[in-house]
Scaffold this active site. Structure first.
Site, PDB file in Angstrom:
ATOM      1  N   GLU A   1       0.894  -1.171   0.000  1.00 40.21           N
ATOM      2  CA  GLU A   1       0.000   0.000   0.000  1.00 40.21           C
ATOM      3  C   GLU A   1       0.924   1.210   0.000  1.00 40.21           C
ATOM      4  O   GLU A   1       1.628   1.456   0.981  1.00 40.21           O
ATOM      5  CB  GLU A   1      -0.910  -0.006   1.240  1.00 40.21           C
ATOM      6  CG  GLU A   1      -1.650  -1.329   1.488  1.00 40.21           C
ATOM      7  CD  GLU A   1      -2.506  -1.797   0.315  1.00 40.21           C
ATOM      8  OE1 GLU A   1      -2.896  -0.955  -0.524  1.00 40.21           O
ATOM      9  OE2 GLU A   1      -2.764  -3.008   0.220  1.00 40.21           O
TER      10      GLU A   1
ATOM     11  N   CYS B   1      -1.912   9.407   2.724  1.00 39.24           N
ATOM     12  CA  CYS B   1      -1.763   8.831   1.386  1.00 39.24           C
ATOM     13  C   CYS B   1      -2.936   9.228   0.512  1.00 39.24           C
ATOM     14  O   CYS B   1      -2.816   9.296  -0.706  1.00 39.24           O
ATOM     15  CB  CYS B   1      -1.662   7.315   1.477  1.00 39.24           C
ATOM     16  SG  CYS B   1      -3.044   6.563   2.345  1.00 39.24           S
TER      17      CYS B   1
END
Ligand code: NAD
Length: 481
Positions: A245, A279
């Site tokens: 990720e 993010c």
């Protein structure tokens, strides 16, 4: 201290590092071990030794331990949040929210130990019962970033442990006390020794030695794209499974038919929330040219109500960046963006508090980008910088920007038009799409994963989170010999 085989143990080397409070660097959080490859090996062996017992424990027993850890995080929410704010800098309300969401996620994954797994298939052979089992694999390595040290960790520990695997966890060096608090919750919940091990430190040597450990069956990584790709290459070299990720370059589109005042609020939350250190932060805001001026005026109004300061102070909206390097990087990005033609439209907040102690504060900036190339179109920002792109067609421009960034984590559009919303969801090359919502992803019961250089093939969270942590075994049973 590291936590290995159920004990707090010293690190084998003598290297240590200091962590300071990013809002007031003179306030030292503490001195922590910078573990060595020998510590990495010790933790991997511990997780390997604990695997048979933990994986063979009945599912309800595993579920109860994870649920108990969730309960302890809830009980200790305020205490852990205060530590998280002191170490990472985020405002206390957000830190409390993160700990609470991590507890919810663990409760959800505790139940996944008891949910149906595998399947029964019809056999083509008479008298044969054919089934597919999902079996745990062995010790997993969880590598986590600084910005959500409790929630992201819960997304990994929950499904890994619920599926019957053991874990070695290497958290970010920026949040050592938060990591200790998470381990304490699991230890106090009754997790058997070795089922979860903590290795502290931040060197690339440590991370790489953990990834290379032959005892480690798989790696779940969350962090920057550069490190994630390195982890992926090393894992592939020894045929270990890997979940990545990684970073994002996320677009928030503002269509001309939306409520511009609400759009400005959502854009500010998306770009400036968590100091942009998300993010999923919207670093690119694509606004229809016809409402550009109104949008800027509304953003200005929101910014004038915002408060930049020490996250521990009540009312702080934007805390400091995580360290001096992050602050330097944000300043460099703005310098380079303006040299490449960006124009600073808005800068600063209405209020500030506790910013006089040398903290790594970076007041929010709105920079209008020129047509063509600009560093803010390419690089992940990780600071409260809203890069504004004025467009004739926000949908096409957003698709182009995401595609050209080679990332694809989160994207959002603000519109009152259902057809435009559907078209955006269909065309945007990203793993998470929101309509009339910020570009954040907090739904642990839904898959969370980026496309292209934002993620690997396994998304995390959601109903299929355990798939990464299990392998299938097809079993055919004939009633008689
Ligand atoms: P980072 O990549 O610097 O570090 C992440 C982790 O990797 C840390 O624990 C670090 O110590 C470790 N590490 C560093 N070098 C390593 C190596 N060579 N091998 C193995 N491990 C190594 O990231 P960060 O600064 O802590 O976090 C910010 C980044 O994380 C941003 O890029 C952000 O987009 C990303 N992020 C992604 C998600 C997501 O779900 N996609 C969520 C949160 C953060």
């Amino acid at each position: 201290m590291n936590y290995i085989a159920g004990h707090w143990v010293s690190c084998t080397g003598d290297r240590t590092y200091e962590r300071e409070n990013p809002a007031a660097p003179a306030r030292l959080i503490g001195q922590f071990p910078d573990s060595t490859p020998a510590d990495a090996h010790r933790a991997a062996v511990s997780a390997s030794d604990a695997f048979p017992e933990w994986s063979e424990l009945p599912a309800n027993a595993r579920s109860e331990v994870i649920a108990a850890a969730a309960g302890l995080l809830r009980e200790r929410q305020d205490k852990i949040a205060a530590v998280l704010t002191a170490e990472e800098g985020k405002p206390l309300t957000r830190a409390r929210g993160e700990v609470g969401r991590a507890a919810e996620a663990l409760s959800y994954f505790a139940l996944s130990a008891l949910r149906p797994s595998g399947e029964t298939l019809p056999s083509t052979r008479p008298g044969v019962a054919l089934s597919v089992r999902a079996e745990p694999i062995g010790p997993f390595l969880a590598i986590t970033p600084f910005n959500f040290p409790v929630f992201v960790t819960a997304l990994k520990l929950g499904p890994a442990l619920a599926s019957g695997n053991t874990v070695v966890w290497k958290p970010s060096p920026f949040t050592p006390l938060t990591s200790i608090a998470v381990i304490e919750a699991f230890a106090d919940a009754g997790l058997p020794p070795g089922a979860l091990n903590l290795v502290m430190g931040g060197s690339a040597e440590l991370g790489q030695s953990l990834v290379d450990e032959p005892e480690i069956a798989g790696i779940s990584f969350t962090g920057s794209t550069a490190v994630g790709l390195d982890v992926g290459r090393r894992a592939a070299a020894r045929h270990a499974r890997v979940q990545q990720e990684m970073g994002g370059k996320n677009v928030l589109a503002v269509a001309p038919d939306c409520d511009v005042r609400r759009a400005a609020e959502i854009a500010c939350e998306s770009s400036f929330g968590e100091s942009g250190q998300k993010c999923t932060a919207a670093s690119l805001v694509v606004v229809d040219k016809r409402c550009g001026d109104t949008f800027l005026a509304e953003v200005d109004a929101v910014m004038s109500r915002m408060n930049v300061g020490d996250g521990a102070e009540p009312g702080t909206d934007i805390g400091p960046l995580v360290d001096q390097r992050a602050l330097g990087r944000a300043n460099e990005l703005i310098g380079r963006a303006t040299r490449e033609g960006a124009i600073i439209e808005l800068e600063g907040c209405g209020n500030s508090s506790g910013t006089d102690q040398g903290g790594y504060f970076f007041a929010p900036v709105v920079a209008r980008l020129p047509a063509g190339d600009n560093v803010l179109k390419r690089q992940e920002t990780f600071a409260p910088i809203m890069a504004l792109v004025l467009a004739d067609d926000v949908l096409t421009e957003s698709v182009t920007l995401v595609r050209d960034s080679h990332m694809g984590l989160s994207a959002s559009i603000l519109t009152d038009s259902l057809p435009v919303a559907h078209e955006f969801a269909r065309r945007i090359p990203a793993g998470l799409v929101s309509i009339n919502l910020p570009t954040t992803g907090v739904e642990y019961q839904a898959p969370f994963g980026g496309w292209n250089y934002s993620g690997g093939p396994f998304p995390e969270a959601g109903p299929r989170a355990c798939e990464f942590y299990t392998r299938t075994k097809t079993v055919a049973v004939c009633d008689g010999a």
